[in-house]
Design an enzyme around this catalytic site. Structure first.
Site, PDB file in Angstrom:
ATOM      1  N   ARG A 173      -1.116  -0.797  -3.684  1.00 41.52           N
ATOM      2  CA  ARG A 173       0.043  -0.064  -4.181  1.00 41.52           C
ATOM      3  C   ARG A 173      -0.407   0.782  -5.361  1.00 41.52           C
ATOM      4  O   ARG A 173      -1.134   0.301  -6.236  1.00 41.52           O
ATOM      5  CB  ARG A 173       1.113  -1.061  -4.616  1.00 41.52           C
ATOM      6  CG  ARG A 173       2.307  -0.376  -5.239  1.00 41.52           C
ATOM      7  CD  ARG A 173       3.399  -1.348  -5.526  1.00 41.52           C
ATOM      8  NE  ARG A 173       3.123  -2.147  -6.707  1.00 41.52           N
ATOM      9  CZ  ARG A 173       3.960  -3.074  -7.172  1.00 41.52           C
ATOM     10  NH1 ARG A 173       5.072  -3.325  -6.514  1.00 41.52           N
ATOM     11  NH2 ARG A 173       3.682  -3.752  -8.255  1.00 41.52           N
ATOM     12  N   CYS A 178       7.340  -7.667   0.614  1.00 39.67           N
ATOM     13  CA  CYS A 178       6.356  -8.173  -0.347  1.00 39.67           C
ATOM     14  C   CYS A 178       7.024  -8.681  -1.628  1.00 39.67           C
ATOM     15  O   CYS A 178       6.340  -9.076  -2.567  1.00 39.67           O
ATOM     16  CB  CYS A 178       5.306  -7.120  -0.664  1.00 39.67           C
ATOM     17  SG  CYS A 178       6.006  -5.627  -1.375  1.00 39.67           S
ATOM     18  N   GLU A 207      12.688  -0.511  -2.539  1.00 41.13           N
ATOM     19  CA  GLU A 207      13.124  -1.443  -3.582  1.00 41.13           C
ATOM     20  C   GLU A 207      14.211  -0.846  -4.461  1.00 41.13           C
ATOM     21  O   GLU A 207      14.654  -1.464  -5.413  1.00 41.13           O
ATOM     22  CB  GLU A 207      11.922  -1.902  -4.415  1.00 41.13           C
ATOM     23  CG  GLU A 207      11.048  -0.793  -4.963  1.00 41.13           C
ATOM     24  CD  GLU A 207       9.833  -1.311  -5.721  1.00 41.13           C
ATOM     25  OE1 GLU A 207       9.797  -2.480  -6.121  1.00 41.13           O
ATOM     26  OE2 GLU A 207       8.893  -0.510  -5.912  1.00 41.13           O
ATOM     27  N   ASN A 209      12.258  -8.009  -5.252  1.00 41.06           N
ATOM     28  CA  ASN A 209      12.398  -8.308  -6.690  1.00 41.06           C
ATOM     29  C   ASN A 209      13.217  -7.219  -7.372  1.00 41.06           C
ATOM     30  O   ASN A 209      14.139  -7.490  -8.134  1.00 41.06           O
ATOM     31  CB  ASN A 209      11.026  -8.402  -7.365  1.00 41.06           C
ATOM     32  CG  ASN A 209      10.134  -9.400  -6.671  1.00 41.06           C
ATOM     33  OD1 ASN A 209      10.615 -10.258  -5.960  1.00 41.06           O
ATOM     34  ND2 ASN A 209       8.833  -9.279  -6.866  1.00 41.06           N
ATOM     35  N   ASP A 210      12.846  -5.978  -7.078  1.00 40.40           N
ATOM     36  CA  ASP A 210      13.595  -4.872  -7.665  1.00 40.40           C
ATOM     37  C   ASP A 210      14.858  -4.559  -6.873  1.00 40.40           C
ATOM     38  O   ASP A 210      15.877  -4.190  -7.453  1.00 40.40           O
ATOM     39  CB  ASP A 210      12.704  -3.620  -7.765  1.00 40.40           C
ATOM     40  CG  ASP A 210      11.808  -3.698  -8.992  1.00 40.40           C
ATOM     41  OD1 ASP A 210      12.317  -4.051 -10.068  1.00 40.40           O
ATOM     42  OD2 ASP A 210      10.600  -3.432  -8.867  1.00 40.40           O
ATOM     43  N   HIS A 226       7.174 -10.415 -14.136  1.00 43.20           N
ATOM     44  CA  HIS A 226       5.739 -10.321 -13.822  1.00 43.20           C
ATOM     45  C   HIS A 226       4.935 -11.437 -14.464  1.00 43.20           C
ATOM     46  O   HIS A 226       3.856 -11.780 -13.989  1.00 43.20           O
ATOM     47  CB  HIS A 226       5.215  -8.914 -14.142  1.00 43.20           C
ATOM     48  CG  HIS A 226       5.695  -7.931 -13.121  1.00 43.20           C
ATOM     49  ND1 HIS A 226       6.816  -7.171 -13.314  1.00 43.20           N
ATOM     50  CD2 HIS A 226       5.261  -7.669 -11.865  1.00 43.20           C
ATOM     51  CE1 HIS A 226       7.037  -6.450 -12.229  1.00 43.20           C
ATOM     52  NE2 HIS A 226       6.104  -6.734 -11.332  1.00 43.20           N
TER      53      HIS A 226
HETATM   54  C1  PEP Z   1       9.264  -5.971  -5.785  1.00 45.13           C
HETATM   55  O1  PEP Z   1       9.923  -5.292  -6.573  1.00 45.13           O
HETATM   56  O2  PEP Z   1       9.781  -6.747  -4.951  1.00 45.13           O
HETATM   57  C2  PEP Z   1       7.798  -5.909  -5.797  1.00 45.13           C
HETATM   58  C3  PEP Z   1       7.093  -6.500  -4.865  1.00 45.13           C
HETATM   59  O3  PEP Z   1       7.184  -5.227  -6.809  1.00 45.13           O
HETATM   60  P1  PEP Z   1       7.069  -5.777  -8.327  1.00 45.13           P
HETATM   61  O4  PEP Z   1       7.447  -7.235  -8.303  1.00 45.13           O
HETATM   62  O5  PEP Z   1       5.664  -5.592  -8.767  1.00 45.13           O
HETATM   63  O6  PEP Z   1       8.037  -4.930  -9.055  1.00 45.13           O
HETATM   64 MG    MG Z   2       9.012  -3.657  -7.637  1.00 42.89          MG
END
Ligand code: PEP
Ligand code: MG
Length: 581
Positions: free
Chosen positions: A335, A505, A434, A457-458, A191
């Site tokens: 979200r 996303c 995710e 990402n997750d 992040h």
């Molecule tokens: C993800 O996990 O891809 C996502 C968009 O959420 P974050 O990056 O905030 O965990």
């Molecule tokens: Mg995420």
């Protein structure tokens, strides 16, 4: 001169001087003093208090131009704490009764006060513990003659070098003067990296030892496009990078012509390109880059500033601001709070977990803190009257969890109806996919919602079991791992079978190398940081759907990430124009 190669985490190039930020804990001395030294010790303590007060008053003055109302309120609270007679009495009494040094008494007294606040049932008092520890650190720095490096105090243009930075530190630093970020730790989808992209600060992360190789004031070059960092560059390196910087700026300006054009392939298939935002002010950048809406508003950043958690009014104002600004451009997908993992609410030490990434995160947090969850949902519902709101739930792992959050949403809607609070009755609801278990049952989830959004990402982190923020294993974090690609295809196909659109996303959506493959797999919406939108749009406008499907077909038959990476690289070099630093 020394060249280091890290993870390119936020694009752009900066040449500047190092500001070394150290977050290492202070080694507080503790020793006995003679009776005739007591008066001098108390004087030293009083002097430190006076100096902290003067620093804070100066900081409050400076912050009036650059910081938000809340940040100034925090500084004012700190001034009040410094003037608290109880604090002064306890420390001076301790020094004279125990014949111990001032540093030791400041540490033990304030830590004790903070501990009793932390155990209070009153949320407001609980949160004050963080403030007390902050002033404790300020007093100790003065007593120990150590210069305190605070990120909001920075007043000249610098490139920040540190071992690591918390997302909350990026959020509160003086962004006007931070021209680059270089860290020992971190990954591309941490992040901290996501926030650097939001604030358009070039960043290179995962350099392991860079913070031990530079000194304050050293010259440094950061290339957030290639991942190169040059320490103490010579003249020719500076010239080379000044030229690269000019090319980069020209490239950014050239892309602006795409602003008003649709994201349409050469054979007329249109997809939606939306923006990811972390703070409400970013909505301007989203609009300026022609976003078709907000595909992900990470609302949890409202809760990560030190001080009080965001109130319902504050949330309502922020959500309404974003929705109003996007009216006529596209919907705003907010979200619900996704805290936990690397996003910890300051002062809430319940987050102290052995496995935070697998722990009390996102909807798991919201379902056990329904008080906070309901307030957020109510603020969203109230703001929905200003435009088109979509609500999205993070970290859903299966249908039970989805049913549970939908139930709280329905209860909150019922409460609003009862109290005659107006809201849009047609808000679309989406689930993030995710967690691998959710991907595997995405057919079931898709039947319950209006859209799906893939959080790569997750999803990559959990599928390959690789911590997204750990630089030591960053080589394993492979978006083109066939296991990940099969899950992405499965989610898109399941969404379409249920008749709903599928968005993405996660950061893969912003990677120009992935654009054509995702098109070929049938993705309907791409959501990314505003600064990446035009590059992706350029690629979409340069290909046909049949080319994209053919590429996807070939790739889905491949066995390894390495094979896919090589193939995509060669294909892209031949077919599309990607900026290379
Ligand atoms: C993800 O996990 O891809 C996502 C968009 O959420 P974050 O990056 O905030 O965990
Ligand atoms: Mg995420």
């Amino acid at each position: 001169m020394r060249i280091m190669m890290g993870i390119p985490a936020s694009p752009g190039i900066s040449i500047g001087k190092v500001f070394l930020y150290s977050t290492q804990a202070l080694n507080v001395p503790a020793y006995g003093i003679e009776k005739d030294e007591i008066a001098g010790e108390i004087e030293r303590f009083q002097d430190a208090l006076d100096r902290v007060r003067a620093d804070l008053i100066e900081l409050a003055e400076k912050s009036r131009e650059t910081a938000g109302k809340k940040d100034i309120e925090i500084i004012e609270t700190h001034i009040m704490m410094i003037d608290d007679p109880d604090l002064k009495n306890q420390v001076t009494q301790g020094i004279s009764e125990k014949s111990r040094n001032a540093e030791h008494l400041v540490e033990s007294t304030i830590s004790g006060m903070a501990k009793s606040l932390e155990t209070s049932n009153d949320e407001y008092l609980k949160e004050r513990a963080v403030d007390l520890l902050d002033i404790q650190s300020r007093i100790l720095h003065h007593l120990m003659y150590i210069e305190r490096t605070s990120l909001i105090d920075i007043e000249e243009e610098v490139i920040l070098v540190a071992q690591n930075l918390l997302p909350s530190e990026v959020l509160t630093m003086n962004k006007k003067y931070i021209k680059g970020i270089v860290l020992d730790a971190g990954g591309k989808t941490s992040h901290t990296a996501i926030l650097a992209r939001s604030f358009e600060i070039p960043a290179v992360l995962g350099l392991s030892t860079v913070s031990r190789k530079v000194r304050n004031g050293n010259r440094i070059i950061v290339d957030g496009n290639s991942g190169e960092v040059i320490l103490r560059p010579n003249r020719s390196a500076v010239e080379k990078y000044e030229n690269r910087l000019k090319d980069w700026e020209k490239h950014e300006i050239d892309l602006l012509v795409l602003n008003k054009l649709p994201a349409e392939t050469r054979d007329n298939r249109t997809v939606l390109l939306k923006a990811n935002i972390e703070v409400p002010e970013e909505v301007d950048s989203a609009a300026a880059h022609g976003a078709d809406g907000i595909g992900l508003y990470r609302s949890e950043f409202l809760f990560l500033r030190p001080g009080e958690a965001a109130s319902e009014e504050e949330q309502y104002e922020s959500y309404a601001h974003v929705i109003r600004h996007m009216k006529g451009r596209g919907p705003v997908t907010i979200r619900t709070i996704d805290v936990g993992g690397d996003k910890v609410i300051p002062g809430l030490d319940d987050f102290d977990e052995e496995n935070p990434i697998l722990g009390w995160r996102a909807v798991r947090f919201c379902l056990s803190r329904k008080d906070i969850f309901r307030i957020q949902l109510r603020a969203m519902l109230r703001a929905s009257v200003y435009g088109e709101l979509h609500i999205m739930f993070p970290m859903i792992s299966g249908i039970e969890e989805l049913n549970n959050v939908l139930e709280v949403l329905e209860e909150t809607k019922a409460e609003c109806r009862k109290k005659h609070i107006p809201f849009d009755e047609n808000i679309k609801i989406g689930s993030m996919i995710e967690v691998p278990s959710a991907a595997l049952v995405s057919d079931v989830i898709a039947r319950k919602v209006d859209f799906l959004s893939i959080g790569t990402n997750d999803l990559i982190q959990y599928t390959i079991a690789v911590d997204r923020g750990n630089e030591k294993i960053a080589y394993l974090y492979q978006p083109f791992h066939p296991g990940v690609l099969r899950l992405i295809k499965m989610i898109i196909d399941n969404g379409h079978a249920a008749g709903i659109p599928v968005a993405m996303c996660g950061e893969v959506a912003s990677d120009p190398m992935s654009t054509v493959l995702l098109l070929g797999l049938g993705l309907d919406e791409f959501s990314m940081s505003p600064m990446s939108l035009l590059e992706v749009k350029k690629i979409i406008r340069s290909v046909t759907m049949s080319e994209a499907r053919e590429l996807a077909g070939r790739i889905m038959g491949m066995e390894s990430a390495e094979q896919i990476n090589t193939y995509v690289k060669e294909w892209s070099n031949e077919r599309i124009d990607i900026f290379s630093s």
